[in-house]
Design a protein around this motif. Sequence first.
Motif, PDB file in Angstrom:
ATOM      1  N   LEU A  84       0.807  -1.206   0.000  1.00 14.26           N
ATOM      2  CA  LEU A  84       0.000   0.000   0.000  1.00 14.26           C
ATOM      3  C   LEU A  84       0.841   1.256   0.000  1.00 14.26           C
ATOM      4  N   ARG A  85       0.230   2.290  -0.533  1.00 12.92           N
ATOM      5  CA  ARG A  85       0.848   3.610  -0.498  1.00 12.92           C
ATOM      6  C   ARG A  85       0.650   4.196   0.890  1.00 12.92           C
ATOM      7  N   PRO A  86       1.510   5.109   1.302  1.00 14.06           N
ATOM      8  CA  PRO A  86       1.337   5.732   2.614  1.00 14.06           C
ATOM      9  C   PRO A  86      -0.002   6.460   2.771  1.00 14.06           C
ATOM     10  N   SER A  87      -0.582   6.888   1.666  1.00 16.55           N
ATOM     11  CA  SER A  87      -1.855   7.610   1.716  1.00 16.55           C
ATOM     12  C   SER A  87      -3.081   6.700   1.740  1.00 16.55           C
ATOM     13  N   ALA A  88      -2.894   5.380   1.698  1.00 18.65           N
ATOM     14  CA  ALA A  88      -4.026   4.440   1.666  1.00 18.65           C
ATOM     15  C   ALA A  88      -4.877   4.585   2.922  1.00 18.65           C
ATOM     16  N   SER A  89      -6.184   4.519   2.734  1.00 22.09           N
ATOM     17  CA  SER A  89      -7.112   4.677   3.857  1.00 22.09           C
ATOM     18  C   SER A  89      -7.547   3.327   4.411  1.00 22.09           C
TER      19      SER A  89
ATOM     20  N   ILE B   1      -8.492  -0.267   2.360  1.00 20.93           N
ATOM     21  CA  ILE B   1      -7.934  -1.582   2.711  1.00 20.93           C
ATOM     22  C   ILE B   1      -9.061  -2.578   2.963  1.00 20.93           C
ATOM     23  N   VAL B   2     -10.012  -2.195   3.792  1.00 20.41           N
ATOM     24  CA  VAL B   2     -11.130  -3.083   4.135  1.00 20.41           C
ATOM     25  C   VAL B   2     -11.914  -3.461   2.880  1.00 20.41           C
ATOM     26  N   ALA B   3     -12.215  -2.491   2.033  1.00 16.99           N
ATOM     27  CA  ALA B   3     -12.994  -2.759   0.823  1.00 16.99           C
ATOM     28  C   ALA B   3     -12.255  -3.727  -0.106  1.00 16.99           C
ATOM     29  N   LEU B   4     -10.949  -3.532  -0.262  1.00 17.41           N
ATOM     30  CA  LEU B   4     -10.205  -4.409  -1.167  1.00 17.41           C
ATOM     31  C   LEU B   4     -10.052  -5.816  -0.597  1.00 17.41           C
ATOM     32  N   VAL B   5      -9.850  -5.931   0.700  1.00 15.35           N
ATOM     33  CA  VAL B   5      -9.767  -7.267   1.312  1.00 15.35           C
ATOM     34  C   VAL B   5     -11.101  -7.997   1.152  1.00 15.35           C
ATOM     35  N   ARG B   6     -12.201  -7.312   1.388  1.00 15.42           N
ATOM     36  CA  ARG B   6     -13.531  -7.942   1.211  1.00 15.42           C
ATOM     37  C   ARG B   6     -13.740  -8.368  -0.244  1.00 15.42           C
TER      38      ARG B   6
ATOM     39  N   VAL C  38      -5.456  -4.546  -7.370  1.00 15.28           N
ATOM     40  CA  VAL C  38      -5.075  -3.205  -6.917  1.00 15.28           C
ATOM     41  C   VAL C  38      -6.249  -2.255  -7.057  1.00 15.28           C
ATOM     42  N   GLU C  39      -6.440  -1.432  -6.020  1.00 13.36           N
ATOM     43  CA  GLU C  39      -7.461  -0.387  -6.065  1.00 13.36           C
ATOM     44  C   GLU C  39      -7.233   0.584  -4.911  1.00 13.36           C
TER      45      GLU C  39
ATOM     46  N   CYS D 235      -3.664  -6.213  -2.925  1.00 15.21           N
ATOM     47  CA  CYS D 235      -3.990  -7.337  -2.048  1.00 15.21           C
ATOM     48  C   CYS D 235      -3.838  -8.637  -2.825  1.00 15.21           C
ATOM     49  N   ALA D 236      -3.192  -9.610  -2.198  1.00 18.08           N
ATOM     50  CA  ALA D 236      -3.070 -10.966  -2.742  1.00 18.08           C
ATOM     51  C   ALA D 236      -3.436 -11.924  -1.614  1.00 18.08           C
ATOM     52  N   ILE D 237      -3.949 -13.087  -1.959  1.00 19.31           N
ATOM     53  CA  ILE D 237      -4.375 -14.042  -0.926  1.00 19.31           C
ATOM     54  C   ILE D 237      -3.650 -15.373  -1.090  1.00 19.31           C
ATOM     55  N   SER D 238      -3.156 -15.866   0.045  1.00 22.49           N
ATOM     56  CA  SER D 238      -2.581 -17.211   0.108  1.00 22.49           C
ATOM     57  C   SER D 238      -3.338 -17.998   1.166  1.00 22.49           C
ATOM     58  N   THR D 239      -3.228 -19.301   1.063  1.00 16.52           N
ATOM     59  CA  THR D 239      -3.887 -20.150   2.043  1.00 16.52           C
ATOM     60  C   THR D 239      -3.079 -21.416   2.281  1.00 16.52           C
TER      61      THR D 239
END
Length: 151
Positions: free
Chosen positions: A38-43, A47-52, A137-138, A143-147
Amino acid sequence: MTQYAVEKPRAGSWVTLSPRRRGPGEATPPLATAGLGLRPSASTAAIVALVRHAESLAGLRVGRLAAPAFRRNLPALPEAALALGVELVFLDHDALLAVQDRCPTRSEAALRATGIASVAEGCALAMGGALVLPRIVEGGVACAISTETIE
């Protein structure tokens, strides 16, 4: 009042039902790690929206966020972890470098800025398991997901 929880072995087996199982033969999806760049300016909201969104694309529930240690001072990260109800882990530069050969995407901008070509995928993979969603990216967040594999 006292409440107890127990795990009973399956009939004819010494194996117990995992807490992640709904019942015999009905395994729930494994918990996943969302690797973040993330960029330092990320809100927090971004973050929450992209993870969801990533969870819906991968069909998995995120159990922790993994971010690079060089972003430790960003208040949006612990706020997002709290909003999502998950653990937050910070990874050092060496841990991210160790998995770069397994990352399918590269960002020349990230490489110039941080020395890491794939921050989000690196964070996800450094926590173990396999990458199930390459970075998306947004809003200044990747965000990337591993399991882990559940047997």
